[in-house]
Design an enzyme around this catalytic site. Structure first.
Site, PDB file in Angstrom:
ATOM      1  N   ASN A 262      15.807  -7.032  -2.939  1.00 37.68           N
ATOM      2  CA  ASN A 262      16.991  -7.535  -2.227  1.00 37.68           C
ATOM      3  C   ASN A 262      18.166  -7.628  -3.190  1.00 37.68           C
ATOM      4  O   ASN A 262      18.026  -7.350  -4.383  1.00 37.68           O
ATOM      5  CB  ASN A 262      16.689  -8.889  -1.571  1.00 37.68           C
ATOM      6  CG  ASN A 262      16.252  -9.911  -2.597  1.00 37.68           C
ATOM      7  OD1 ASN A 262      17.023 -10.300  -3.462  1.00 37.68           O
ATOM      8  ND2 ASN A 262      14.990 -10.328  -2.527  1.00 37.68           N
TER       9      ASN A 262
ATOM     10  N   PHE B  40      16.128 -23.880  -2.134  1.00 34.45           N
ATOM     11  CA  PHE B  40      17.399 -23.472  -1.530  1.00 34.45           C
ATOM     12  C   PHE B  40      17.121 -22.978  -0.122  1.00 34.45           C
ATOM     13  O   PHE B  40      16.022 -22.507   0.173  1.00 34.45           O
ATOM     14  CB  PHE B  40      18.036 -22.336  -2.346  1.00 34.45           C
ATOM     15  CG  PHE B  40      18.884 -22.851  -3.471  1.00 34.45           C
ATOM     16  CD1 PHE B  40      20.259 -22.890  -3.354  1.00 34.45           C
ATOM     17  CD2 PHE B  40      18.300 -23.294  -4.640  1.00 34.45           C
ATOM     18  CE1 PHE B  40      21.050 -23.374  -4.378  1.00 34.45           C
ATOM     19  CE2 PHE B  40      19.078 -23.776  -5.680  1.00 34.45           C
ATOM     20  CZ  PHE B  40      20.460 -23.812  -5.544  1.00 34.45           C
TER      21      PHE B  40
ATOM     22  N   LYS C 267       2.714   8.467  -7.571  1.00 29.02           N
ATOM     23  CA  LYS C 267       3.920   8.628  -6.760  1.00 29.02           C
ATOM     24  C   LYS C 267       3.590   9.312  -5.422  1.00 29.02           C
ATOM     25  O   LYS C 267       2.904  10.339  -5.402  1.00 29.02           O
ATOM     26  CB  LYS C 267       4.924   9.477  -7.550  1.00 29.02           C
ATOM     27  CG  LYS C 267       6.264   9.557  -6.872  1.00 29.02           C
ATOM     28  CD  LYS C 267       7.240  10.402  -7.674  1.00 29.02           C
ATOM     29  CE  LYS C 267       8.436  10.697  -6.781  1.00 29.02           C
ATOM     30  NZ  LYS C 267       9.203  11.839  -7.222  1.00 29.02           N
TER      31      LYS C 267
ATOM     32  N   PRO D  82       3.064 -14.988  -1.477  1.00 29.19           N
ATOM     33  CA  PRO D  82       2.902 -16.449  -1.551  1.00 29.19           C
ATOM     34  C   PRO D  82       4.268 -17.122  -1.535  1.00 29.19           C
ATOM     35  O   PRO D  82       5.248 -16.572  -2.028  1.00 29.19           O
ATOM     36  CB  PRO D  82       2.231 -16.659  -2.912  1.00 29.19           C
ATOM     37  CG  PRO D  82       2.568 -15.432  -3.698  1.00 29.19           C
ATOM     38  CD  PRO D  82       2.680 -14.308  -2.711  1.00 29.19           C
ATOM     39  N   ASP D  83       4.338 -18.314  -0.934  1.00 32.37           N
ATOM     40  CA  ASP D  83       5.572 -19.103  -0.980  1.00 32.37           C
ATOM     41  C   ASP D  83       5.504 -19.965  -2.238  1.00 32.37           C
ATOM     42  O   ASP D  83       4.772 -20.956  -2.297  1.00 32.37           O
ATOM     43  CB  ASP D  83       5.713 -19.961   0.280  1.00 32.37           C
ATOM     44  CG  ASP D  83       7.100 -20.597   0.349  1.00 32.37           C
ATOM     45  OD1 ASP D  83       7.541 -21.170  -0.670  1.00 32.37           O
ATOM     46  OD2 ASP D  83       7.740 -20.498   1.416  1.00 32.37           O
ATOM     47  N   ILE D  84       6.250 -19.554  -3.243  1.00 36.46           N
ATOM     48  CA  ILE D  84       6.138 -20.190  -4.561  1.00 36.46           C
ATOM     49  C   ILE D  84       6.591 -21.645  -4.484  1.00 36.46           C
ATOM     50  O   ILE D  84       5.941 -22.545  -5.025  1.00 36.46           O
ATOM     51  CB  ILE D  84       6.970 -19.388  -5.592  1.00 36.46           C
ATOM     52  CG1 ILE D  84       6.444 -17.951  -5.637  1.00 36.46           C
ATOM     53  CG2 ILE D  84       6.907 -20.045  -6.969  1.00 36.46           C
ATOM     54  CD1 ILE D  84       7.318 -16.977  -6.374  1.00 36.46           C
TER      55      ILE D  84
ATOM     56  N   LYS E 134       8.021 -27.171   3.555  1.00 35.45           N
ATOM     57  CA  LYS E 134       7.702 -26.724   2.189  1.00 35.45           C
ATOM     58  C   LYS E 134       7.296 -27.875   1.281  1.00 35.45           C
ATOM     59  O   LYS E 134       7.030 -27.670   0.105  1.00 35.45           O
ATOM     60  CB  LYS E 134       8.906 -25.989   1.602  1.00 35.45           C
ATOM     61  CG  LYS E 134       9.350 -24.796   2.443  1.00 35.45           C
ATOM     62  CD  LYS E 134       9.761 -23.656   1.579  1.00 35.45           C
ATOM     63  CE  LYS E 134      10.210 -22.476   2.406  1.00 35.45           C
ATOM     64  NZ  LYS E 134      10.215 -21.251   1.634  1.00 35.45           N
TER      65      LYS E 134
ATOM     66  N   ASP F  60       9.719 -11.691   1.001  1.00 36.51           N
ATOM     67  CA  ASP F  60       8.733 -12.319   1.877  1.00 36.51           C
ATOM     68  C   ASP F  60       7.450 -11.496   1.963  1.00 36.51           C
ATOM     69  O   ASP F  60       6.387 -12.038   2.180  1.00 36.51           O
ATOM     70  CB  ASP F  60       9.337 -12.511   3.277  1.00 36.51           C
ATOM     71  CG  ASP F  60      10.397 -13.610   3.263  1.00 36.51           C
ATOM     72  OD1 ASP F  60      10.161 -14.629   2.588  1.00 36.51           O
ATOM     73  OD2 ASP F  60      11.455 -13.437   3.891  1.00 36.51           O
TER      74      ASP F  60
HETATM   75  O1  C5P Z   1      11.806 -19.715   3.555  1.00 37.69           O
HETATM   76  P1  C5P Z   1      13.003 -19.332   2.764  1.00 37.69           P
HETATM   77  O2  C5P Z   1      12.873 -17.994   2.081  1.00 37.69           O
HETATM   78  O3  C5P Z   1      14.300 -19.484   3.492  1.00 37.69           O
HETATM   79  O4  C5P Z   1      13.051 -20.438   1.601  1.00 37.69           O
HETATM   80  C1  C5P Z   1      13.955 -20.393   0.565  1.00 37.69           C
HETATM   81  C2  C5P Z   1      13.450 -21.223  -0.577  1.00 37.69           C
HETATM   82  O5  C5P Z   1      12.059 -20.998  -0.805  1.00 37.69           O
HETATM   83  C3  C5P Z   1      14.123 -20.857  -1.873  1.00 37.69           C
HETATM   84  O6  C5P Z   1      14.162 -22.010  -2.675  1.00 37.69           O
HETATM   85  C4  C5P Z   1      13.197 -19.808  -2.446  1.00 37.69           C
HETATM   86  O7  C5P Z   1      13.317 -19.705  -3.845  1.00 37.69           O
HETATM   87  C5  C5P Z   1      11.842 -20.329  -2.037  1.00 37.69           C
HETATM   88  N1  C5P Z   1      10.835 -19.298  -1.789  1.00 37.69           N
HETATM   89  C6  C5P Z   1       9.770 -19.166  -2.657  1.00 37.69           C
HETATM   90  N2  C5P Z   1       8.800 -18.217  -2.417  1.00 37.69           N
HETATM   91  C7  C5P Z   1       8.867 -17.433  -1.319  1.00 37.69           C
HETATM   92  C8  C5P Z   1       9.947 -17.551  -0.432  1.00 37.69           C
HETATM   93  C9  C5P Z   1      10.930 -18.493  -0.703  1.00 37.69           C
HETATM   94  O8  C5P Z   1       9.699 -19.875  -3.665  1.00 37.69           O
HETATM   95  N3  C5P Z   1       7.929 -16.533  -1.106  1.00 37.69           N
END
Ligand code: C5P
Length: 405
Positions: free
Chosen positions: A209, A324, A287, A304-306, A342, A277
């Protein structure tokens, strides 16, 4: 705090002089006494009346004023201060300082000073890069004149580059450092994520992105400035690594999560990265070829959602976990939902609806959402957001906040 500290503020001519007005307020709210000298050029940008009102003192501008000289005198003016600050310090003022001129009240006070001198330069990027300016700065460095900024970004002249005056809060932090040695986050550990992630499709292609990393890097810099031992886990960006920050460069979300976990324990985690995501479920080892005419089908898997992983650690959860949220509508309400989902402590909700100019720009409109309520911040640069956030973090981790809501 700067209670009872006396600052002699020299305002020279530059568009950034408007920021000096806010700077005076920031210094005053910390208890400092601010006495101001304005150059002739400065008065083209801000009025002595504004400066006098905010500093609650008269403005000095005339070397030849019989009244001023009989009442206080230019020598006492600089001797009575604890620190002399030139903000903005124009190319012209810097040149006159380097040459040791004393042809107006500002340069005379600077030459007569026996106190720490701090300058906040600002100018057009060509003027900044000019060998004359650089050699003047080297002369001032050698004489022990301290410097804060300049930063890079949009300049008033329409160009982009180095030359923006440091933000008022950065200048305040620098003054606190010089005068009180105050680094309010000394002994604290901070983790910041920044930039995009890259998810490989094959050894040469990826999905990613447009995240610039500006906000995350600025936050790491602001935390390090306050003395925090700061680890910055970042995807690929063009941003320079801030001084005093340990960079862990990563590419994928999985690598970012592993690097974050390895950085624990920390007191505060700020997740400013734009994590992809999804990743490609199985990246090709070689390749992908165009042969056969049929384009490949890419299967995605969720990353994973860190933020929520770090916020839900059982043994080593940071005291403060901050995320954020970029929102285009119902900004605060959506951020509240995210806060709960979260499990983090604060969400900095960012209005990215059309017309705010947030995306790719230097400015942000932030609402700090926490369980106890919402703080609406004025429109600020990303570096101001960083300085204010670092200040709030220092307040929340046990020191009195410098910015009561
Ligand atoms: O769910 P969303 O992407 O809107 O959430 C944004 C927040 O979650 C940001 O702080 C971003 O750094 C964190 N985030 C994360 N890991 C992900 C997706 C988002 O840490 N896979």
């Amino acid at each position: 705090m700067l209670r009872d500290r006396r600052i002699l503020l020299i305002i020279s001519g530059g568009i950034a002089a408007y920021k000096s007005l806010d700077l005076i307020r920031r210094l005053r709210e910390r208890g400092a006494a601010v006495r101001c000298i304005m150059t002739v050029a400065a008065k083209h940008f801000v009025t002595p009346l504004s400066v006098a009102s905010l500093s609650e003192d008269k403005v000095y501008d005339d070397l030849w004023s019989l009244t001023d000289e009989s009442e206080i005198g230019h020598i006492r003016l600089s001797r009575e201060a604890d620190l002399v600050l030139a903000a903005p310090a124009s190319a012209d003022l810097i040149a006159r300082m380097a040459a040791g001129l004393a042809d107006d009240l500002a340069t005379t006070a600077l030459l007569a000073s026996d106190k720490p001198i701090l300058i906040a330069p600002t100018m057009n990027l060509m003027m900044w890069a000019h060998p004359a300016t650089q050699s003047n700065l080297a002369t001032l460095d050698a004489r022990g004149v301290m410097r804060v900024g300049p930063g890079s970004g949009d300049l008033a002249c329409g160009e982009v580059g180095s030359g923006r005056m440091a933000e008022p809060l950065e200048i305040v932090a620098a003054i606190e450092q010089v005068l009180t040695g105050a680094k309010r986050l000394v002994g604290r550990r901070a983790l910041v994520t920044s930039g995009p992630t890259r998810e490989p499709i094959d050894p040469v292609r990826y999905i990613s992105n447009h995240s610039s990393g500006k906000q995350g890097h600025a936050i790491a810099a602001a935390l390090a400035t306050l003395g925090a031992e700061t680890v910055l886990v970042s995807g690929p960006t063009q941003e320079p690594t801030p001084a005093g920050v340990k960079l862990v460069a990563v590419e994928t979300a999985a690598e970012m999560l592993a690097a974050c976990e390895a950085a624990l324990p920390v007191d505060v985690a700020v997740m400013a990265a734009a994590v992809a995501d999804w990743r490609i479920e199985t990246a090709a080892l070689h390749k992908l070829k165009k042969d056969g005419g049929r384009p490949p089908v890419l299967r995605l898997a969720e990353n994973p959602d860190i933020l929520s992983r770090i916020a839900q650690r059982s043994n080593d959860r940071p005291t403060l976990v901050i995320g954020f949220a970029a929102e285009t509508n119902e900004v605060v309400e959506n951020a509240r939902i995210k806060l709960g989902r979260k499990h983090c402590d604060w969400i900095l909700a960012n209005d990215v609806s059309l017309g705010t100019g947030t995306f790719g720009g230097d400015r942000n409109t932030i609402h700090l959402v926490e369980a106890a309520g919402v703080e609406d911040w004025p429109v600020m640069t990303k570096r101001e957001v960083a300085a204010r956030l670092a200040d709030r973090i220092a307040g929340s981790l046990g020191y009195p906040p410098l910015h009561p809501p």
